[in-house]
Design a protein around this motif. Sequence first.
Motif, PDB file in Angstrom:
ATOM      1  N   ASN A 352       1.849  68.822  80.991  1.00  0.00           N
ATOM      2  CA  ASN A 352       3.117  68.890  81.706  1.00  0.00           C
ATOM      3  C   ASN A 352       3.611  67.521  82.150  1.00  0.00           C
ATOM      4  O   ASN A 352       4.762  67.390  82.583  1.00  0.00           O
ATOM      5  N   ASP A 353       2.780  66.498  82.033  1.00  0.00           N
ATOM      6  CA  ASP A 353       3.199  65.130  82.356  1.00  0.00           C
ATOM      7  C   ASP A 353       3.747  64.393  81.140  1.00  0.00           C
ATOM      8  O   ASP A 353       3.976  63.174  81.201  1.00  0.00           O
ATOM      9  N   SER A 354       3.957  65.124  80.042  1.00  0.00           N
ATOM     10  CA  SER A 354       4.492  64.498  78.832  1.00  0.00           C
ATOM     11  C   SER A 354       5.870  63.910  79.058  1.00  0.00           C
ATOM     12  O   SER A 354       6.305  63.022  78.315  1.00  0.00           O
ATOM     13  N   ASN A 355       6.583  64.416  80.076  1.00  0.00           N
ATOM     14  CA  ASN A 355       7.896  63.847  80.373  1.00  0.00           C
ATOM     15  C   ASN A 355       7.792  62.382  80.757  1.00  0.00           C
ATOM     16  O   ASN A 355       8.775  61.635  80.658  1.00  0.00           O
ATOM     17  N   GLY A 356       6.600  61.943  81.174  1.00  0.00           N
ATOM     18  CA  GLY A 356       6.434  60.544  81.553  1.00  0.00           C
ATOM     19  C   GLY A 356       6.690  59.588  80.414  1.00  0.00           C
ATOM     20  O   GLY A 356       7.244  58.494  80.609  1.00  0.00           O
ATOM     21  N   ALA A 357       6.297  59.984  79.185  1.00  0.00           N
ATOM     22  CA  ALA A 357       6.544  59.123  78.030  1.00  0.00           C
ATOM     23  C   ALA A 357       8.034  58.941  77.810  1.00  0.00           C
ATOM     24  O   ALA A 357       8.507  57.841  77.452  1.00  0.00           O
ATOM     25  N   VAL A 358       8.805  60.017  78.023  1.00  0.00           N
ATOM     26  CA  VAL A 358      10.260  59.934  77.873  1.00  0.00           C
ATOM     27  C   VAL A 358      10.852  59.046  78.957  1.00  0.00           C
ATOM     28  O   VAL A 358      11.749  58.232  78.697  1.00  0.00           O
ATOM     29  N   LYS A 359      10.356  59.183  80.191  1.00  0.00           N
ATOM     30  CA  LYS A 359      10.856  58.350  81.289  1.00  0.00           C
ATOM     31  C   LYS A 359      10.645  56.862  80.987  1.00  0.00           C
ATOM     32  O   LYS A 359      11.529  56.027  81.218  1.00  0.00           O
ATOM     33  N   ILE A 360       9.468  56.545  80.464  1.00  0.00           N
ATOM     34  CA  ILE A 360       9.169  55.151  80.126  1.00  0.00           C
ATOM     35  C   ILE A 360      10.060  54.680  78.992  1.00  0.00           C
ATOM     36  O   ILE A 360      10.609  53.567  79.028  1.00  0.00           O
ATOM     37  N   ALA A 361      10.236  55.537  77.976  1.00  0.00           N
ATOM     38  CA  ALA A 361      11.076  55.167  76.833  1.00  0.00           C
ATOM     39  C   ALA A 361      12.523  54.960  77.261  1.00  0.00           C
ATOM     40  O   ALA A 361      13.188  54.013  76.804  1.00  0.00           O
ATOM     41  N   LEU A 362      13.031  55.827  78.121  1.00  0.00           N
ATOM     42  CA  LEU A 362      14.415  55.679  78.586  1.00  0.00           C
ATOM     43  C   LEU A 362      14.594  54.388  79.381  1.00  0.00           C
ATOM     44  O   LEU A 362      15.626  53.716  79.264  1.00  0.00           O
ATOM     45  N   ALA A 363      13.594  54.044  80.174  1.00  0.00           N
ATOM     46  CA  ALA A 363      13.662  52.793  80.938  1.00  0.00           C
ATOM     47  C   ALA A 363      13.660  51.586  79.998  1.00  0.00           C
ATOM     48  O   ALA A 363      14.408  50.619  80.204  1.00  0.00           O
ATOM     49  N   LEU A 364      12.810  51.634  78.966  1.00  0.00           N
ATOM     50  CA  LEU A 364      12.785  50.550  77.979  1.00  0.00           C
ATOM     51  C   LEU A 364      14.112  50.463  77.233  1.00  0.00           C
ATOM     52  O   LEU A 364      14.632  49.364  76.986  1.00  0.00           O
ATOM     53  N   SER A 365      14.656  51.629  76.874  1.00  0.00           N
ATOM     54  CA  SER A 365      15.928  51.657  76.153  1.00  0.00           C
ATOM     55  C   SER A 365      17.024  50.988  76.969  1.00  0.00           C
ATOM     56  O   SER A 365      17.812  50.189  76.446  1.00  0.00           O
ATOM     57  N   SER A 366      17.064  51.324  78.259  1.00  0.00           N
ATOM     58  CA  SER A 366      18.087  50.745  79.133  1.00  0.00           C
ATOM     59  C   SER A 366      17.883  49.246  79.315  1.00  0.00           C
ATOM     60  O   SER A 366      18.831  48.457  79.236  1.00  0.00           O
ATOM     61  N   ALA A 367      16.638  48.835  79.549  1.00  0.00           N
ATOM     62  CA  ALA A 367      16.354  47.414  79.813  1.00  0.00           C
ATOM     63  C   ALA A 367      16.568  46.545  78.584  1.00  0.00           C
ATOM     64  O   ALA A 367      17.035  45.399  78.692  1.00  0.00           O
ATOM     65  N   LEU A 368      16.225  47.071  77.401  1.00  0.00           N
ATOM     66  CA  LEU A 368      16.324  46.281  76.176  1.00  0.00           C
ATOM     67  C   LEU A 368      17.679  46.417  75.496  1.00  0.00           C
ATOM     68  O   LEU A 368      17.981  45.669  74.568  1.00  0.00           O
ATOM     69  N   GLY A 369      18.470  47.402  75.945  1.00  0.00           N
ATOM     70  CA  GLY A 369      19.757  47.642  75.301  1.00  0.00           C
ATOM     71  C   GLY A 369      19.597  48.160  73.889  1.00  0.00           C
ATOM     72  O   GLY A 369      20.417  47.872  73.008  1.00  0.00           O
ATOM     73  N   VAL A 370      18.545  48.928  73.669  1.00  0.00           N
ATOM     74  CA  VAL A 370      18.225  49.460  72.350  1.00  0.00           C
ATOM     75  C   VAL A 370      18.302  50.985  72.404  1.00  0.00           C
ATOM     76  O   VAL A 370      17.761  51.591  73.338  1.00  0.00           O
ATOM     77  N   PRO A 371      18.981  51.635  71.445  1.00  0.00           N
ATOM     78  CA  PRO A 371      19.017  53.100  71.443  1.00  0.00           C
ATOM     79  C   PRO A 371      17.616  53.694  71.449  1.00  0.00           C
ATOM     80  O   PRO A 371      16.670  53.113  70.890  1.00  0.00           O
ATOM     81  N   LEU A 372      17.480  54.857  72.079  1.00  0.00           N
ATOM     82  CA  LEU A 372      16.177  55.487  72.266  1.00  0.00           C
ATOM     83  C   LEU A 372      15.391  55.590  70.967  1.00  0.00           C
ATOM     84  O   LEU A 372      14.198  55.259  70.912  1.00  0.00           O
ATOM     85  N   ASN A 373      16.052  56.035  69.910  1.00  0.00           N
ATOM     86  CA  ASN A 373      15.342  56.270  68.649  1.00  0.00           C
ATOM     87  C   ASN A 373      15.103  55.003  67.832  1.00  0.00           C
ATOM     88  O   ASN A 373      14.481  55.058  66.767  1.00  0.00           O
ATOM     89  N   ASP A 374      15.582  53.860  68.343  1.00  0.00           N
ATOM     90  CA  ASP A 374      15.330  52.580  67.673  1.00  0.00           C
ATOM     91  C   ASP A 374      14.273  51.750  68.392  1.00  0.00           C
ATOM     92  O   ASP A 374      13.987  50.618  67.981  1.00  0.00           O
ATOM     93  N   LEU A 375      13.706  52.301  69.455  1.00  0.00           N
ATOM     94  CA  LEU A 375      12.664  51.575  70.177  1.00  0.00           C
ATOM     95  C   LEU A 375      11.406  51.438  69.316  1.00  0.00           C
ATOM     96  O   LEU A 375      11.168  52.257  68.427  1.00  0.00           O
TER      97      LEU A 375
END
Length: 442
Positions: A352-375
């Motif tokens: 149930n903590d799998s959402n954490g991976a998405v939270k981290i990915a979304l933060a990276l996407s925002s910080a790097l200015g890279v679309p989620l699926n291009d990370l």
Amino acid sequence: MSNIDLAMFCNQCEMSAPMGCGAKGQEKGTCGKDSTLARLQDTMIYGLKGLSAYREHANELGADTKSVDDVMSETLYFTLTNVNFNFNEHIAQLMKVGSAGVQVMELLSDAHAKKFGVPTPVSVSQNRAEGKAILVSGHNMEMLHKLLEATKDRGVNIYTHSEMLPAHGYPELRKYSHLKGNIGKAWFDQGKLFEEWSGAIVVNTNCIVPPRSNCGYLDRLYTYKIVGVEGAKKIENDDFEPLIAQALSLPSVDRFNAETTLVTGHNYRTILTLAPQILEAISAGKIRRFFVIAGCDAPGKGREYYRELAQRLPKDCVILTSSCGKFRFNDIDFGTIEGTQIPRYLDLGQCNDSNGAVKIALALSSALGVPLNDLPVSIVLMWMEQKAIIILLALFSLGVQNIHIGPSAPEFVNEPILNFLVENFNLSLISNVEDDLKKFLG
């Protein structure tokens, strides 16, 4: 999902005629329903099973789950006989279930953090036990907390098994000095493990392996709430006294004395505090790629793939994991990214903590200015049961693509459904580590 070309899907399935009209070439299921629609409804039902598990734990902790409950009720109604034969609406309903999965994982994560504190990294003693003891298996943190409180100053040590390992990361749980360590690995080692364990045992959620009638531990096995097997004792109304009394009457545990440790407690909230260092490491080329290697483990061939994959990852790659699949490789010391203090192995917690991976990915996407699926992220999931399905639907509902699953596709996915997922989400099956690494790192 609104932009998905479902006409393409229908053509692949030879379903240009309306459902239930007897169009030539259709494989029929019950009540005239097309087989593919029946399989999509199977997916809804399996997804709801996982959704209901997370909802139950969140509700126990006081979270407002009404919106999730509404989706569950509506989706069950959707699968009623002769209600819906529309392809587009089947897909939309599946995405609604996935969105509810996202919501319920966030509700449960917030409820856990509010009551037990935000998990932080901790080394946990593995397979070392002593004294009068109770082994707890399952997912229910609230039940564990009640048991820890009931056994305080009673001379009973508490040990975790399988998906209870992440309990050690919560500050309000590990403050109990008699929460000692973890025993065993994934859920399916119960038969041998419980036989060797001389103390009492309680299973508070899935997965419980039905014990043989002549096994040596049935008289020491307790179940909690909906969990039950013939011959086991049931804990009623959170009364742990019979369990505690038997634990005190049994021989001390002395067959587990390994000197190993496991690491857990890398909640996404804690990992996000490392965001500046992670971003700097990415910019400096010290981190090449993140690998989400997670899912439901099971016995049998094919799953040694995940250990081999983790072992063969280059030293500039970071592993994020959750669920019981991590026991395939969590005994390995992966160290840190060279020149940093960033761990190469991050255990986000339970399934149930799998959402954490998405939270981290979304933060990276925002910080790097890279679309989620291009990370620089590869998602490699082990497939088994209902909670894996709700997690996959949750990822789809967020638009996450390029997911790899294995060692085989679930039985309810036929060729048309698989083709659709490949076309719209670039879903793929794992093959072998050598070829897949070339693809992931290429």
